[in-house]
Scaffold this motif. Structure first.
Motif, PDB file in Angstrom:
ATOM      1  N   VAL A 297       0.865  -1.182   0.000  1.00 23.85           N
ATOM      2  CA  VAL A 297       0.000   0.000   0.000  1.00 23.85           C
ATOM      3  C   VAL A 297       0.905   1.237   0.000  1.00 23.85           C
ATOM      4  N   SER A 298       0.969   1.918  -1.132  1.00 18.18           N
ATOM      5  CA  SER A 298       1.779   3.135  -1.211  1.00 18.18           C
ATOM      6  C   SER A 298       1.002   4.303  -0.619  1.00 18.18           C
ATOM      7  N   ALA A 299       1.700   5.416  -0.399  1.00 27.00           N
ATOM      8  CA  ALA A 299       1.037   6.601   0.156  1.00 27.00           C
ATOM      9  C   ALA A 299      -0.078   7.122  -0.766  1.00 27.00           C
ATOM     10  N   PRO A 310      -0.237   4.564   5.056  1.00 28.25           N
ATOM     11  CA  PRO A 310      -0.043   3.480   4.089  1.00 28.25           C
ATOM     12  C   PRO A 310       0.359   2.181   4.789  1.00 28.25           C
ATOM     13  N   VAL A 311      -0.608   1.480   5.359  1.00 28.49           N
ATOM     14  CA  VAL A 311      -0.350   0.236   6.084  1.00 28.49           C
ATOM     15  C   VAL A 311      -1.205  -0.873   5.492  1.00 28.49           C
ATOM     16  N   GLY A 312      -0.888  -2.117   5.894  1.00 29.02           N
ATOM     17  CA  GLY A 312      -1.702  -3.249   5.471  1.00 29.02           C
ATOM     18  C   GLY A 312      -1.216  -3.879   4.181  1.00 29.02           C
ATOM     19  N   ALA A 313      -1.997  -4.849   3.701  1.00 27.76           N
ATOM     20  CA  ALA A 313      -1.709  -5.572   2.466  1.00 27.76           C
ATOM     21  C   ALA A 313      -2.898  -5.420   1.528  1.00 27.76           C
ATOM     22  N   LEU A 314      -2.661  -4.827   0.361  1.00 30.27           N
ATOM     23  CA  LEU A 314      -3.719  -4.566  -0.613  1.00 30.27           C
ATOM     24  C   LEU A 314      -3.955  -5.805  -1.463  1.00 30.27           C
ATOM     25  N   ALA A 327     -15.592 -15.954   1.494  1.00 30.00           N
ATOM     26  CA  ALA A 327     -15.907 -15.270   2.751  1.00 30.00           C
ATOM     27  C   ALA A 327     -16.338 -13.827   2.526  1.00 30.00           C
ATOM     28  N   GLY A 328     -16.109 -13.293   1.316  1.00 31.83           N
ATOM     29  CA  GLY A 328     -16.542 -11.932   1.022  1.00 31.83           C
ATOM     30  C   GLY A 328     -15.429 -10.943   0.728  1.00 31.83           C
ATOM     31  N   LEU A 329     -14.161 -11.372   0.810  1.00 27.15           N
ATOM     32  CA  LEU A 329     -13.062 -10.478   0.464  1.00 27.15           C
ATOM     33  C   LEU A 329     -12.982 -10.328  -1.052  1.00 27.15           C
ATOM     34  N   ARG A 330     -12.499  -9.157  -1.510  1.00 29.20           N
ATOM     35  CA  ARG A 330     -12.397  -8.923  -2.948  1.00 29.20           C
ATOM     36  C   ARG A 330     -11.216  -8.013  -3.248  1.00 29.20           C
ATOM     37  N   ALA A 331     -10.880  -7.914  -4.512  1.00 25.57           N
ATOM     38  CA  ALA A 331      -9.785  -7.048  -4.928  1.00 25.57           C
ATOM     39  C   ALA A 331     -10.082  -5.604  -4.545  1.00 25.57           C
ATOM     40  N   GLY A 332      -9.066  -4.926  -4.024  1.00 25.86           N
ATOM     41  CA  GLY A 332      -9.240  -3.554  -3.566  1.00 25.86           C
ATOM     42  C   GLY A 332      -9.357  -3.442  -2.059  1.00 25.86           C
ATOM     43  N   ASP A 333      -9.646  -4.556  -1.383  1.00 25.71           N
ATOM     44  CA  ASP A 333      -9.665  -4.555   0.076  1.00 25.71           C
ATOM     45  C   ASP A 333      -8.227  -4.503   0.601  1.00 25.71           C
ATOM     46  N   VAL A 334      -8.034  -3.831   1.722  1.00 26.29           N
ATOM     47  CA  VAL A 334      -6.722  -3.751   2.362  1.00 26.29           C
ATOM     48  C   VAL A 334      -6.799  -4.484   3.693  1.00 26.29           C
ATOM     49  N   ILE A 335      -6.059  -5.571   3.816  1.00 27.30           N
ATOM     50  CA  ILE A 335      -6.062  -6.352   5.058  1.00 27.30           C
ATOM     51  C   ILE A 335      -5.210  -5.646   6.099  1.00 27.30           C
ATOM     52  N   LEU A 336      -5.831  -5.333   7.244  1.00 32.93           N
ATOM     53  CA  LEU A 336      -5.170  -4.574   8.309  1.00 32.93           C
ATOM     54  C   LEU A 336      -4.732  -5.454   9.477  1.00 32.93           C
ATOM     55  N   LYS A 337      -5.520  -6.504   9.773  1.00 35.21           N
ATOM     56  CA  LYS A 337      -5.202  -7.386  10.894  1.00 35.21           C
ATOM     57  C   LYS A 337      -5.582  -8.817  10.536  1.00 35.21           C
ATOM     58  N   LEU A 338      -4.835  -9.754  11.115  1.00 38.71           N
ATOM     59  CA  LEU A 338      -5.134 -11.171  10.980  1.00 38.71           C
ATOM     60  C   LEU A 338      -5.135 -11.771  12.375  1.00 38.71           C
ATOM     61  N   ASP A 339      -6.313 -12.168  12.853  1.00 37.19           N
ATOM     62  CA  ASP A 339      -6.459 -12.677  14.222  1.00 37.19           C
ATOM     63  C   ASP A 339      -5.854 -11.711  15.242  1.00 37.19           C
ATOM     64  N   GLN A 341      -3.464  -9.623  14.901  1.00 30.17           N
ATOM     65  CA  GLN A 341      -2.096  -9.218  14.624  1.00 30.17           C
ATOM     66  C   GLN A 341      -2.101  -8.130  13.551  1.00 30.17           C
ATOM     67  N   LYS A 342      -1.505  -6.986  13.849  1.00 32.37           N
ATOM     68  CA  LYS A 342      -1.487  -5.880  12.905  1.00 32.37           C
ATOM     69  C   LYS A 342      -0.591  -6.211  11.711  1.00 32.37           C
ATOM     70  N   ILE A 343      -1.076  -5.890  10.525  1.00 35.48           N
ATOM     71  CA  ILE A 343      -0.306  -6.053   9.302  1.00 35.48           C
ATOM     72  C   ILE A 343       0.130  -4.657   8.869  1.00 35.48           C
ATOM     73  N   THR A 344       1.263  -4.224   9.356  1.00 36.08           N
ATOM     74  CA  THR A 344       1.748  -2.883   9.020  1.00 36.08           C
ATOM     75  C   THR A 344       2.437  -2.858   7.667  1.00 36.08           C
ATOM     76  N   ASP A 345       2.963  -4.014   7.243  1.00 34.38           N
ATOM     77  CA  ASP A 345       3.666  -4.124   5.970  1.00 34.38           C
ATOM     78  C   ASP A 345       3.137  -5.345   5.228  1.00 34.38           C
TER      79      ASP A 345
END
Length: 487
Positions: A297-299, A310-314, A327-339, A341-345
């Motif tokens: 995720v760029s600025a 600019p955090v997470g995984a796009l 489950a309902g996820l699609r292109a363009g969503d930015v994953i911020l946390k997994l269980d 756990q923060k996904i900063t990069d």
């Protein structure tokens, strides 16, 4: 004459102290020249010059070299009766042949030439467990490990993890020297590292370099963010240990596609050891799988999505039959946390998912439409495959001057060849589009989160977009997001 003699005597008197000073013993000064050391002094740490440059890695090699082995994997039936091209066939007692025999390899024409691969590995326990690169043992039937003390052992495969690119071997030996496992998290970009391997079969070869990056994702190679170095690695170095200057292993040397020739990579040892534990316990490793392709995720992308940072995984694409779209996820969503756990990069997500078992239900927090959402996803099982993705296509041509884009519809032949249903093809991309990285030949399928089915719709969506807009682009068969900033 008397005046001349007087001057000569005065000059000689002044010269004596100078010469005496030159003959006086001087205090010893340590030389910064690599490979030189004062006699009678034993170094316990790498030699460092006054400028901070490390010039001596001998202690690391002496301490840890005995735990590194040369692996030979035989992949087929040996080829017998190989006839050398030189010297030419003739009477064995011919003086001409006897003369040139000394310049030819000392290989008998009746010897066997095994077909296989060469690699390296390192001992992680005194009872003979050896860690190496999975590609060293891929497709082989027999394995031999040669240690630094010249002993050779037949090795068996405990387990291989192809996605993680790690293999675990076992030799029948005890009381072996072992390496010390370090912490890749302590590694700093720019620090020195040392590798011991067997390039082209030249065992116990040492090379040194610096860490160029700590978490480099290499497309189509592995899900693991790799340590990038400027070491010189060749065939036979694969699977060797990457040491820091404390003598701790921080990575496993891993080959990559020839596209990246000149760069060297290593699997972080903490990830490799987690794989090793499962291989030792179960003989295999099961990795969880979301079924998505991600990007950083760029600025500009973050601004276009309404994110403050600019955090997470796009998610740039999803496997239509995978766990995420179900489950309902699609292109363009930015994953911020997994269980939780923060996904900063973006590089954190593949490892976090892969370390979970298939069938696990994970809570995913993601960003969509300018706000955060939560969803539960049941993970699938990772396979050694590429993810499929969708796109979109259409008719006629138009120019969007504000963005510097000229686009046209896809023909039916192009849609069939590309395997897409809709989208528009970029013909020209000067101005802001070129600065953002849009190229002629790219296929645009989305503007922000809105699918684009024709050129008219593309113009409409771009006209209504703000200062920052994210385009979903298909390039060389792979989907990515590109942000355009009109500021």
């Amino acid at each position: 004459m008397q005046a001349g003699n007087f001057m000569r005597a005065l000059f000689a008197a002044c010269l004596v102290p100078v010469l005496a000073t030159g003959c006086m013993p001087r205090p010893a000064v340590s030389s910064p020249v690599p490979g030189r050391a004062s006699l009678g002094v034993t170094s316990t740490t790498p030699h460092v010059t006054s400028t901070g440059i490390v010039t001596d890695f001998a202690d690391v090699v002496q301490r840890d070299g005995p735990a590194v082995g040369n692996i030979r994997a035989v992949q087929g039936t040996p080829v017998a009766n190989m006839t050398p091209l030189w010297p030419p066939a003739a009477n064995e007692h011919d003086p001409f042949i006897q003369f040139f025999r000394q310049f030819s390899p000392g290989q008998s024409s009746q010897s066997l030439l095994p077909l296989g691969t060469l690699g390296s590995g390192f001992i992680i326990s005194p009872d003979g467990y050896i860690l190496t690169d999975a590609r060293v043992v891929a497709g082989a039937t027999q394995f031999r490990v040669k240690l630094a003390d010249r002993r050779e052992f037949k090795a068996s495969v405990v387990g291989v993890d192809v996605p993680g690119n790690i293999a675990l071997l076992k030799i029948d030996a005890h009381g072996l020297p072992t390496v010390k496992v370090g912490a890749p998290s302590d590694v700093k970009v720019g620090q020195w590292v040392v590798s011991i391997g067997a390039p082209y079969g030249f065992e116990n070869t040492v090379t040194a370099g610096i860490v160029s990056s700590k978490a480099r994702l290499v497309p189509d190679e592995t899900y693991i963010p790799l340590i990038q170095t400027d070491l010189t690695l060749n065939a036979g170095d694969s699977g060797g240990p990457l040491f820091d200057l404390n003598g701790d292993v921080v990575g496993v040397d891993a080959p990559v596609h020839r596209t990246f020739q000149g760069l060297s990579f290593a699997i972080p040892i903490d990830v490799a050891m987690r794989i090793e534990h499962q291989l030792k316990a179960y003989g295999k490793v099961e990795h969880g799988r979301l079924g998505v392709t991600i990007q950083e995720v760029s600025a500009p992308l973050a601004r276009s999505f309404g994110m403050t940072q600019p955090v997470g995984a796009l998610i740039s694409s999803t496997d239509r039959n995978g766990p995420s779209p179900k489950a309902g996820l699609r292109a363009g969503d930015v994953i911020l946390k997994l269980d939780g756990q923060k996904i900063t990069d973006s590089t954190q997500l593949p490892v976090a998912v892969a370390e979970l078992r298939p069938g696990s239900a994970v809570r995913v927090e993601f960003w969509r439409d300018h706000r955060a959402h939560q969803i539960s996803v049941v993970l699938g099982a990772m396979q050694n495959e590429s993810l499929a993705s969708d796109a979109s296509g259409i008719t006629s041509q138009t120019t969007v001057r504000q963005y510097g884009l000229t686009v046209r519809a896809l023909t039916s032949e192009e849609r069939q060849k590309l395997g897409v249903a809709s989208g528009v093809r970029v013909e020209q991309s000067p101005g802001p589009a070129a600065l953002a990285g849009i190229r002629p030949g790219d296929i645009i399928s989305r503007v922000d989160n809105t699918p684009v089915s024709n050129v008219t719709q593309l113009r409409h969506e771009l006209h209504n977009a703000g200062g920052d807009v994210a385009l979903r682009v298909r390039r060389d068969g792979q989907p990515i997001f590109v942000a355009i900033n009109l500021g």
